[in-house]
Structures are given as C-alpha cells and as structure tokens.
Design a protein around this motif. Structure first.
Motif, short mmCIF file in Angstrom:
data_model
loop_
_atom_site.label_atom_id
_atom_site.label_comp_id
_atom_site.label_asym_id
_atom_site.label_seq_id
_atom_site.Cartn_x
_atom_site.Cartn_y
_atom_site.Cartn_z
N GLY A 75 0.91 -1.19 -0.16
CA GLY A 75 0.07 -0.09 0.08
C GLY A 75 0.64 1.17 -0.03
O GLY A 75 2.20 1.20 -0.20
N GLY A 76 0.50 2.21 0.39
CA GLY A 76 0.97 3.67 0.09
C GLY A 76 0.94 4.13 -1.20
O GLY A 76 0.53 3.62 -2.15
N LYS A 77 1.87 5.40 -1.50
CA LYS A 77 2.05 6.05 -2.54
C LYS A 77 3.32 5.38 -3.40
O LYS A 77 3.10 5.59 -4.62
CB LYS A 77 1.88 7.40 -2.48
N LEU A 78 4.09 4.99 -2.83
CA LEU A 78 5.40 4.59 -3.53
C LEU A 78 5.28 2.87 -3.98
O LEU A 78 4.90 1.99 -2.95
CB LEU A 78 6.54 4.70 -2.45
N ASP A 79 5.60 2.41 -4.85
CA ASP A 79 5.60 1.06 -5.45
C ASP A 79 6.86 0.81 -5.58
O ASP A 79 7.80 1.21 -6.51
CB ASP A 79 4.72 0.96 -6.54
N PHE A 80 7.68 -0.10 -4.60
CA PHE A 80 8.90 -0.46 -4.79
C PHE A 80 9.21 -2.21 -4.43
O PHE A 80 8.25 -2.61 -3.68
CB PHE A 80 10.14 0.32 -3.81
N SER A 81 10.38 -2.61 -4.72
CA SER A 81 10.60 -4.05 -4.00
C SER A 81 12.00 -4.02 -3.58
O SER A 81 12.93 -3.24 -3.88
CB SER A 81 10.25 -5.03 -5.28
N LEU A 82 12.19 -4.91 -2.61
CA LEU A 82 13.40 -5.31 -2.03
C LEU A 82 13.74 -6.63 -2.36
O LEU A 82 12.88 -7.49 -1.53
CB LEU A 82 13.50 -4.86 -0.50
N VAL A 83 14.64 -7.06 -2.89
CA VAL A 83 14.97 -8.55 -3.33
C VAL A 83 16.07 -8.97 -2.72
O VAL A 83 17.48 -8.19 -2.72
CB VAL A 83 15.01 -8.82 -4.85
N GLY A 84 16.16 -10.23 -1.89
CA GLY A 84 17.27 -10.69 -1.55
C GLY A 84 17.70 -11.76 -2.30
O GLY A 84 17.09 -12.73 -2.56
N HIS A 85 18.99 -11.56 -2.92
CA HIS A 85 19.45 -12.77 -3.81
C HIS A 85 20.50 -13.66 -2.98
O HIS A 85 21.38 -12.99 -2.41
CB HIS A 85 20.19 -11.93 -4.87
N ILE A 86 20.44 -14.78 -2.94
CA ILE A 86 21.17 -15.91 -2.15
C ILE A 86 21.81 -16.70 -2.85
O ILE A 86 21.23 -17.49 -3.73
CB ILE A 86 20.60 -16.43 -0.94
N ASN A 87 23.21 -16.98 -2.95
CA ASN A 87 24.03 -17.70 -3.95
C ASN A 87 24.83 -18.39 -2.90
O ASN A 87 25.48 -18.03 -1.88
CB ASN A 87 24.82 -16.99 -4.76
N GLN A 88 24.86 -19.78 -3.39
CA GLN A 88 25.79 -20.61 -2.41
C GLN A 88 27.37 -20.54 -3.15
O GLN A 88 27.65 -20.22 -4.16
CB GLN A 88 25.40 -22.12 -2.67
N VAL A 89 28.16 -20.47 -1.92
CA VAL A 89 29.71 -20.15 -2.19
C VAL A 89 30.24 -21.63 -1.89
O VAL A 89 30.85 -22.20 -2.91
CB VAL A 89 30.26 -19.25 -1.19
N ASP A 90 29.97 -22.22 -0.83
CA ASP A 90 30.45 -23.65 -0.57
C ASP A 90 29.17 -24.34 0.44
O ASP A 90 28.31 -23.65 0.49
CB ASP A 90 31.60 -23.98 0.00
N ASP A 91 29.48 -25.50 0.75
CA ASP A 91 28.56 -26.16 1.64
C ASP A 91 27.81 -25.38 2.74
O ASP A 91 26.80 -25.67 3.12
CB ASP A 91 28.87 -27.55 2.30
N ASN A 92 28.96 -24.57 3.39
CA ASN A 92 28.49 -23.74 4.68
C ASN A 92 28.75 -22.43 4.57
O ASN A 92 28.99 -21.58 5.52
CB ASN A 92 29.52 -24.12 5.88
N SER A 93 28.70 -21.73 3.49
CA SER A 93 28.54 -20.42 3.26
C SER A 93 27.88 -19.94 2.09
O SER A 93 27.44 -20.63 1.00
CB SER A 93 30.18 -19.84 3.17
N SER A 94 27.26 -18.66 1.86
CA SER A 94 26.71 -18.24 1.05
C SER A 94 26.95 -16.52 0.83
O SER A 94 27.70 -16.02 1.39
CB SER A 94 25.06 -18.19 1.12
N GLU A 95 26.49 -16.16 -0.28
CA GLU A 95 27.10 -14.83 -0.75
C GLU A 95 25.22 -14.09 -0.89
O GLU A 95 24.47 -14.81 -1.49
CB GLU A 95 27.69 -14.67 -1.95
N VAL A 96 25.00 -13.02 -0.26
CA VAL A 96 23.68 -12.24 -0.04
C VAL A 96 23.92 -10.90 -0.88
O VAL A 96 24.75 -10.10 -0.51
CB VAL A 96 23.41 -12.16 1.29
N GLN A 97 23.12 -10.60 -1.66
CA GLN A 97 23.02 -9.16 -2.15
C GLN A 97 21.63 -8.70 -2.18
O GLN A 97 20.60 -9.66 -2.60
CB GLN A 97 23.74 -8.91 -3.50
N LEU A 98 21.18 -7.54 -1.61
CA LEU A 98 19.90 -7.00 -1.68
C LEU A 98 19.87 -5.87 -2.98
O LEU A 98 20.76 -5.25 -3.12
CB LEU A 98 19.66 -6.08 -0.22
N SER A 99 18.54 -6.01 -3.40
CA SER A 99 18.55 -5.21 -4.52
C SER A 99 17.24 -4.36 -4.24
O SER A 99 16.24 -5.06 -3.78
CB SER A 99 18.48 -6.03 -5.94
N PHE A 100 17.12 -3.00 -4.41
CA PHE A 100 16.08 -2.46 -4.51
C PHE A 100 15.61 -1.77 -5.76
O PHE A 100 16.56 -1.41 -6.56
CB PHE A 100 16.37 -1.10 -3.29
#
Length: 131
Positions: A75-100
C-alpha cells in the motif's frame, strides 16, 4: 531506480539464510541504529520507520528457496521492491546481495537515493552477525 547492496559473505548455507530472511520478525535485527519503529503486522507484513522518515510497510511477496526472497511495498503511494539474492559459495557459506527497485519521479529519486542506498547496505552488512 535500481540500487544494489555490496555482496556479503555469510557463514551459513543458502537454506539457512533464506529461512532467516523469510521470517519477517528477523528484519528487526537487521535494521539500522536510527530505527524509531518496528512492528510485525502479520506473518508476512511489517511496518518500520527510521528517524526523520515516513513509516514504510513491507510485505513478503515471494520466497523461492533457497535463492530469493522478495519484499514489496504494502500500500501507500510508492511502489517498490526489495529482493534478497542468495547464492551458494560452498556447503557452509553463501553470498547475499539486496537489490532495491522502484519507479519514482526524478525529484523523489534524487531525494531518496542516498538514504535508501545506506539502508540496504546496512541491512546486508547486518545479516552475518544476526543469523
């Protein structure tokens, strides 16, 4: 307007990171220090405010385990999205990037670019210490 956080390494699997971000209550621990309000409205919606800024309601729109979570304006007057992209680096670690992304007039975009950039960078950098 499209903005991206730096890519952040997290010492958890993509499944763990996705599960953490899919639980909207966890966003409170990611918020900047200048937060003045955080309230969970439902299992997929929360409202927050930073000092000097209007309240923003975010709703979980889509979760694609273990690689993507999408939050959007509820709702509200502004339309936007926030996306979390999660990629596997190895079995016990990931890389996260947020995009707006949002569709704003040039004046509004100029006014909010810097605060939104700082905001998504803070969210991303707080993920490793919050999980």
């Amino acid at each position: 307007m499209n903005l991206e956080s730096p890519k952040i390494n997290v010492g958890k699997s993509p499944e763990d990171v996705c599960a953490f971000l899919a639980d909207i209550k966890n966003f409170e621990s990611l918020m900047p220090e200048n937060i003045s309000k955080f309230e969970v409205l439902s299992e997929d919606t929360f409202i927050f405010a930073l000092k000097g800024m209007p309240e923003i309601v975010l709703k979980k729109k889509e979760v694609i385990p273990p690689n993507k979570i999408v939050l959007g304006a509820a709702g509200g007057k502004l339309d936007f999205s926030l996306v979390g992209h999660i990629n596997q680096v190895d079995d016990n670690s990931s890389e996260v990037q947020l995009s707006f992304s949002g569709d704003f007039n040039p004046m509004m975009a100029m006014m909010i670019k810097s605060p939104i950039t700082k905001f998504i960078e803070t969210l991303a950098t707080n993920i490793p210490s919050s999980i």
